[in-house]
Enzyme design. Structure first.
Site, mmCIF file in Angstrom:
data_model
loop_
_atom_site.group_PDB
_atom_site.id
_atom_site.type_symbol
_atom_site.label_atom_id
_atom_site.label_comp_id
_atom_site.label_asym_id
_atom_site.label_seq_id
_atom_site.Cartn_x
_atom_site.Cartn_y
_atom_site.Cartn_z
ATOM 1 N N THR A 11 0.691 -1.353 -0.117
ATOM 2 C CA THR A 11 -0.113 0.117 -0.115
ATOM 3 C C THR A 11 0.809 1.275 -0.096
ATOM 4 O OG1 THR A 11 -1.569 -1.193 1.203
ATOM 5 C CG2 THR A 11 -1.767 1.420 1.317
ATOM 6 N N GLY A 110 4.298 1.888 11.581
ATOM 7 C CA GLY A 110 4.048 0.325 12.019
ATOM 8 C C GLY A 110 5.327 -0.107 11.968
ATOM 9 N N CYS A 140 -0.624 7.247 9.863
ATOM 10 C CA CYS A 140 -1.372 8.073 9.219
ATOM 11 C C CYS A 140 -2.306 8.905 10.162
ATOM 12 C CB CYS A 140 -2.366 7.250 8.269
ATOM 13 S SG CYS A 140 -3.078 5.896 9.126
ATOM 14 N N ASN A 141 -2.813 8.310 11.223
ATOM 15 C CA ASN A 141 -3.723 8.933 12.312
ATOM 16 C C ASN A 141 -2.875 9.856 12.867
ATOM 17 O OD1 ASN A 141 -6.530 8.254 12.016
ATOM 18 N ND2 ASN A 141 -5.453 5.880 12.602
ATOM 19 N N HIS A 220 -10.148 6.985 8.153
ATOM 20 C CA HIS A 220 -10.382 7.019 9.614
ATOM 21 C C HIS A 220 -11.156 8.073 9.714
ATOM 22 C CE1 HIS A 220 -7.070 3.861 10.039
ATOM 23 N NE2 HIS A 220 -6.197 4.722 9.334
HETATM 24 P P1 NAD Z 1 1.719 -3.830 2.935
HETATM 25 O O1 NAD Z 1 1.297 -5.159 3.553
HETATM 26 O O2 NAD Z 1 0.503 -3.358 1.942
HETATM 27 O O3 NAD Z 1 3.006 -3.974 2.110
HETATM 28 C C1 NAD Z 1 4.143 -4.549 2.608
HETATM 29 C C2 NAD Z 1 4.783 -4.873 1.281
HETATM 30 O O4 NAD Z 1 6.251 -5.605 1.992
HETATM 31 C C3 NAD Z 1 4.069 -6.271 0.985
HETATM 32 O O5 NAD Z 1 4.114 -6.106 -0.476
HETATM 33 C C4 NAD Z 1 4.940 -7.464 1.244
HETATM 34 O O6 NAD Z 1 4.784 -8.560 0.195
HETATM 35 C C5 NAD Z 1 6.514 -6.904 1.543
HETATM 36 N N1 NAD Z 1 7.123 -7.763 2.269
HETATM 37 C C6 NAD Z 1 6.779 -8.747 2.895
HETATM 38 N N2 NAD Z 1 7.837 -9.263 3.758
HETATM 39 C C7 NAD Z 1 8.711 -8.477 3.254
HETATM 40 C C8 NAD Z 1 10.074 -8.083 3.910
HETATM 41 N N3 NAD Z 1 10.798 -9.091 4.619
HETATM 42 N N4 NAD Z 1 10.873 -7.083 3.348
HETATM 43 C C9 NAD Z 1 10.357 -6.168 2.514
HETATM 44 N N5 NAD Z 1 9.089 -6.416 1.916
HETATM 45 C C10 NAD Z 1 8.491 -7.339 2.491
HETATM 46 O O7 NAD Z 1 1.718 -2.757 4.276
HETATM 47 P P2 NAD Z 1 1.564 -1.304 4.249
HETATM 48 O O8 NAD Z 1 0.124 -1.202 4.453
HETATM 49 O O9 NAD Z 1 2.078 -0.720 3.178
HETATM 50 O O10 NAD Z 1 2.415 -0.881 5.420
HETATM 51 C C11 NAD Z 1 3.705 -0.973 5.400
HETATM 52 C C12 NAD Z 1 3.928 0.068 6.624
HETATM 53 O O11 NAD Z 1 3.404 1.355 6.415
HETATM 54 C C13 NAD Z 1 3.710 -0.416 7.880
HETATM 55 O O12 NAD Z 1 4.830 -0.168 9.051
HETATM 56 C C14 NAD Z 1 2.469 0.367 8.287
HETATM 57 O O13 NAD Z 1 2.266 0.379 9.652
HETATM 58 C C15 NAD Z 1 2.771 1.721 7.716
HETATM 59 N N6 NAD Z 1 1.645 2.323 7.243
HETATM 60 C C16 NAD Z 1 0.362 1.676 6.706
HETATM 61 C C17 NAD Z 1 -0.550 2.667 6.409
HETATM 62 C C18 NAD Z 1 -1.693 1.889 5.746
HETATM 63 O O14 NAD Z 1 -3.066 2.342 5.914
HETATM 64 N N7 NAD Z 1 -1.682 0.615 4.913
HETATM 65 C C19 NAD Z 1 -0.718 3.736 6.657
HETATM 66 C C20 NAD Z 1 0.298 4.363 7.207
HETATM 67 C C21 NAD Z 1 1.648 3.730 7.534
#
Ligand code: NAD
Length: 340
Positions: A11, A110, A140-141, A220
């Site tokens: 994402t 996260g 994000c929040n 949110h």
């Molecule tokens: P996600 O699950 O959508 O994406 C993570 C990606 O990393 C996936 O493509 C996965 O296949 C890959 N992956 C798995 N293991 C891995 C490894 N060992 N090394 C590298 N890549 C690997 O996650 P996300 O939602 O993009 O979240 C990523 C970070 O951003 C987290 O810390 C999350 O808390 C933070 N975040 C997420 C959001 C949200 O709403 N999605 C918002 C703000 C912050």
């Protein structure tokens, strides 16, 4: 040119990759994925160099004949800054790999606790991140709360902040998680992590937050109550928010009755992936009662931290002021630029 790599192409990683490609002072050296799928096919079509996360993942890519340049270790040799966008909680596993490669790192909210030298929200503490080796972009929040509270604090002053957060359950493409028919306390105890996180950025703020998850995937919704230092009217607070960076105001009476209408606005505006980089405050919710300002705010979880990541890259690389960086980022992403 700042050479940037992205570890994790989900994402956040996919959005930051596209945003990096839009910067005239950055070059996207490559991204990593664990295995080939439609997301890696899209990356290839966009001309983004793809790397496997490790040797096992490299074998998986090679077995399918997918175009892959090497592993994360190879990518780290080609970058000045790595953006860690790997799944929640994986920061402690990745940190030694980044340290060994001596690259500067941007972690996401996260990734884990105590990973980086500063928690980052561009308009609040850009300077704290300048020249650091590791910075964590706030969640994000937390980003939405910091933008709004900081703007009001700088103008009328905030004595205390209280926020109740209705959190989207998960992201739209994540079919494995629920809930589908419950409201889940997140957690049942106070405070939720957002209050302490906001305090890591706005250090002297008195803030308490509580949160629960609702069965939606888009946005949110915050109910925010701020004690004010100076007397202010509804119009004063609205005018502060209208002039603040990366905040947009919408009106219930214009049809913005729900988060769905905000997502619809992003679609109509032709924003990529319907992204909303701005914290969105309902203008007609802003109400000052007995020295406290009340408001509703929505946060698009998938995209609000994208501009923050771009500014964090410039901050750790060095050579930019907050205003220079935010102006470049805003122009590239189509955000109306407002000086801090
Ligand atoms: P996600 O699950 O959508 O994406 C993570 C990606 O990393 C996936 O493509 C996965 O296949 C890959 N992956 C798995 N293991 C891995 C490894 N060992 N090394 C590298 N890549 C690997 O996650 P996300 O939602 O993009 O979240 C990523 C970070 O951003 C987290 O810390 C999350 O808390 C933070 N975040 C997420 C959001 C949200 O709403 N999605 C918002 C703000 C912050």
């Amino acid at each position: 040119m700042i050479r940037v790599g992205i570890n994790g192409f989900g994402t956040i990683g996919r959005r930051v990759a596209d945003a990096v490609k839009k910067q005239n002072d950055m070059e996207l050296a490559g991204v990593t994925k664990t295995r080939p799928d439609y997301k890696s096919m899209v990356a290839e079509r966009k001309g983004i160099p793809m790397y496997a996360v490790d040797m096992k993942s490299l074998e998986t890519f090679r077995a399918t004949g997918a175009n892959v340049k090497g592993t994360l270790n190879d990518l780290l040799q080609r970058v000045d800054v790595i953006v860690d966008a790997a799944p929640e909680g994986t920061g402690p596993l990745n940190k030694p790999i980044y340290q060994q490669a001596s690259v500067r790192v941007i972690y996401q909210g996260g990734a884990g606790d105590n990973l980086a030298e500063a928690l980052f929200v561009a308009q609040c503490n850009f300077e704290e991140a300048v020249g650091k080796h590791s910075v964590q972009v706030a969640s994000c929040n937390t980003t939405g709360l910091c933008r709004t509270i900081d703007a009001i604090d700088k103008s009328v002053g905030v004595t205390k902040a209280r926020a109740v957060l209705a959190r989207r359950a998960t992201d739209p493409d994540d079919v494995k998680k629920g809930p589908i028919d419950a409201v889940v306390l997140d957690p049942a105890t106070l405070p939720s992590h957002h209050g302490p996180d906001v305090k890591a950025v706005l250090k002297n703020l008195n803030i308490v937050t509580m949160a629960f998850k609702v069965p939606t995937t888009h946005m949110h919704l915050h109910s925010l109550i701020l004690g004010l230092k100076k007397q202010a009217t509804n119009e004063n607070i609205v005018s502060v928010l209208e002039r603040a960076p990366r905040i947009q105001l919408v009106d219930g009476k214009s049809g913005f009755k729900s988060t769905a209408a905000i997502m619809d606005l992003a679609r109509e505006m032709g924003r990529p992936r319907n992204d909303i980089y701005e914290a969105t405050v309902w203008r007609d919710s802003v109400s000052v009662v007995d020295g406290e300002a009340y408001l509703f705010m929505a946060v698009h979880q998938e995209s609000i931290v994208v501009p923050e990541n771009i500014d964090a890259i410039r901050a750790v690389y060095g050579g930019y002021s907050r205003e220079e960086s935010m102006k470049l980022t805003d122009a590239s992403l189509g955000i109306e630029h407002r000086q801090n």
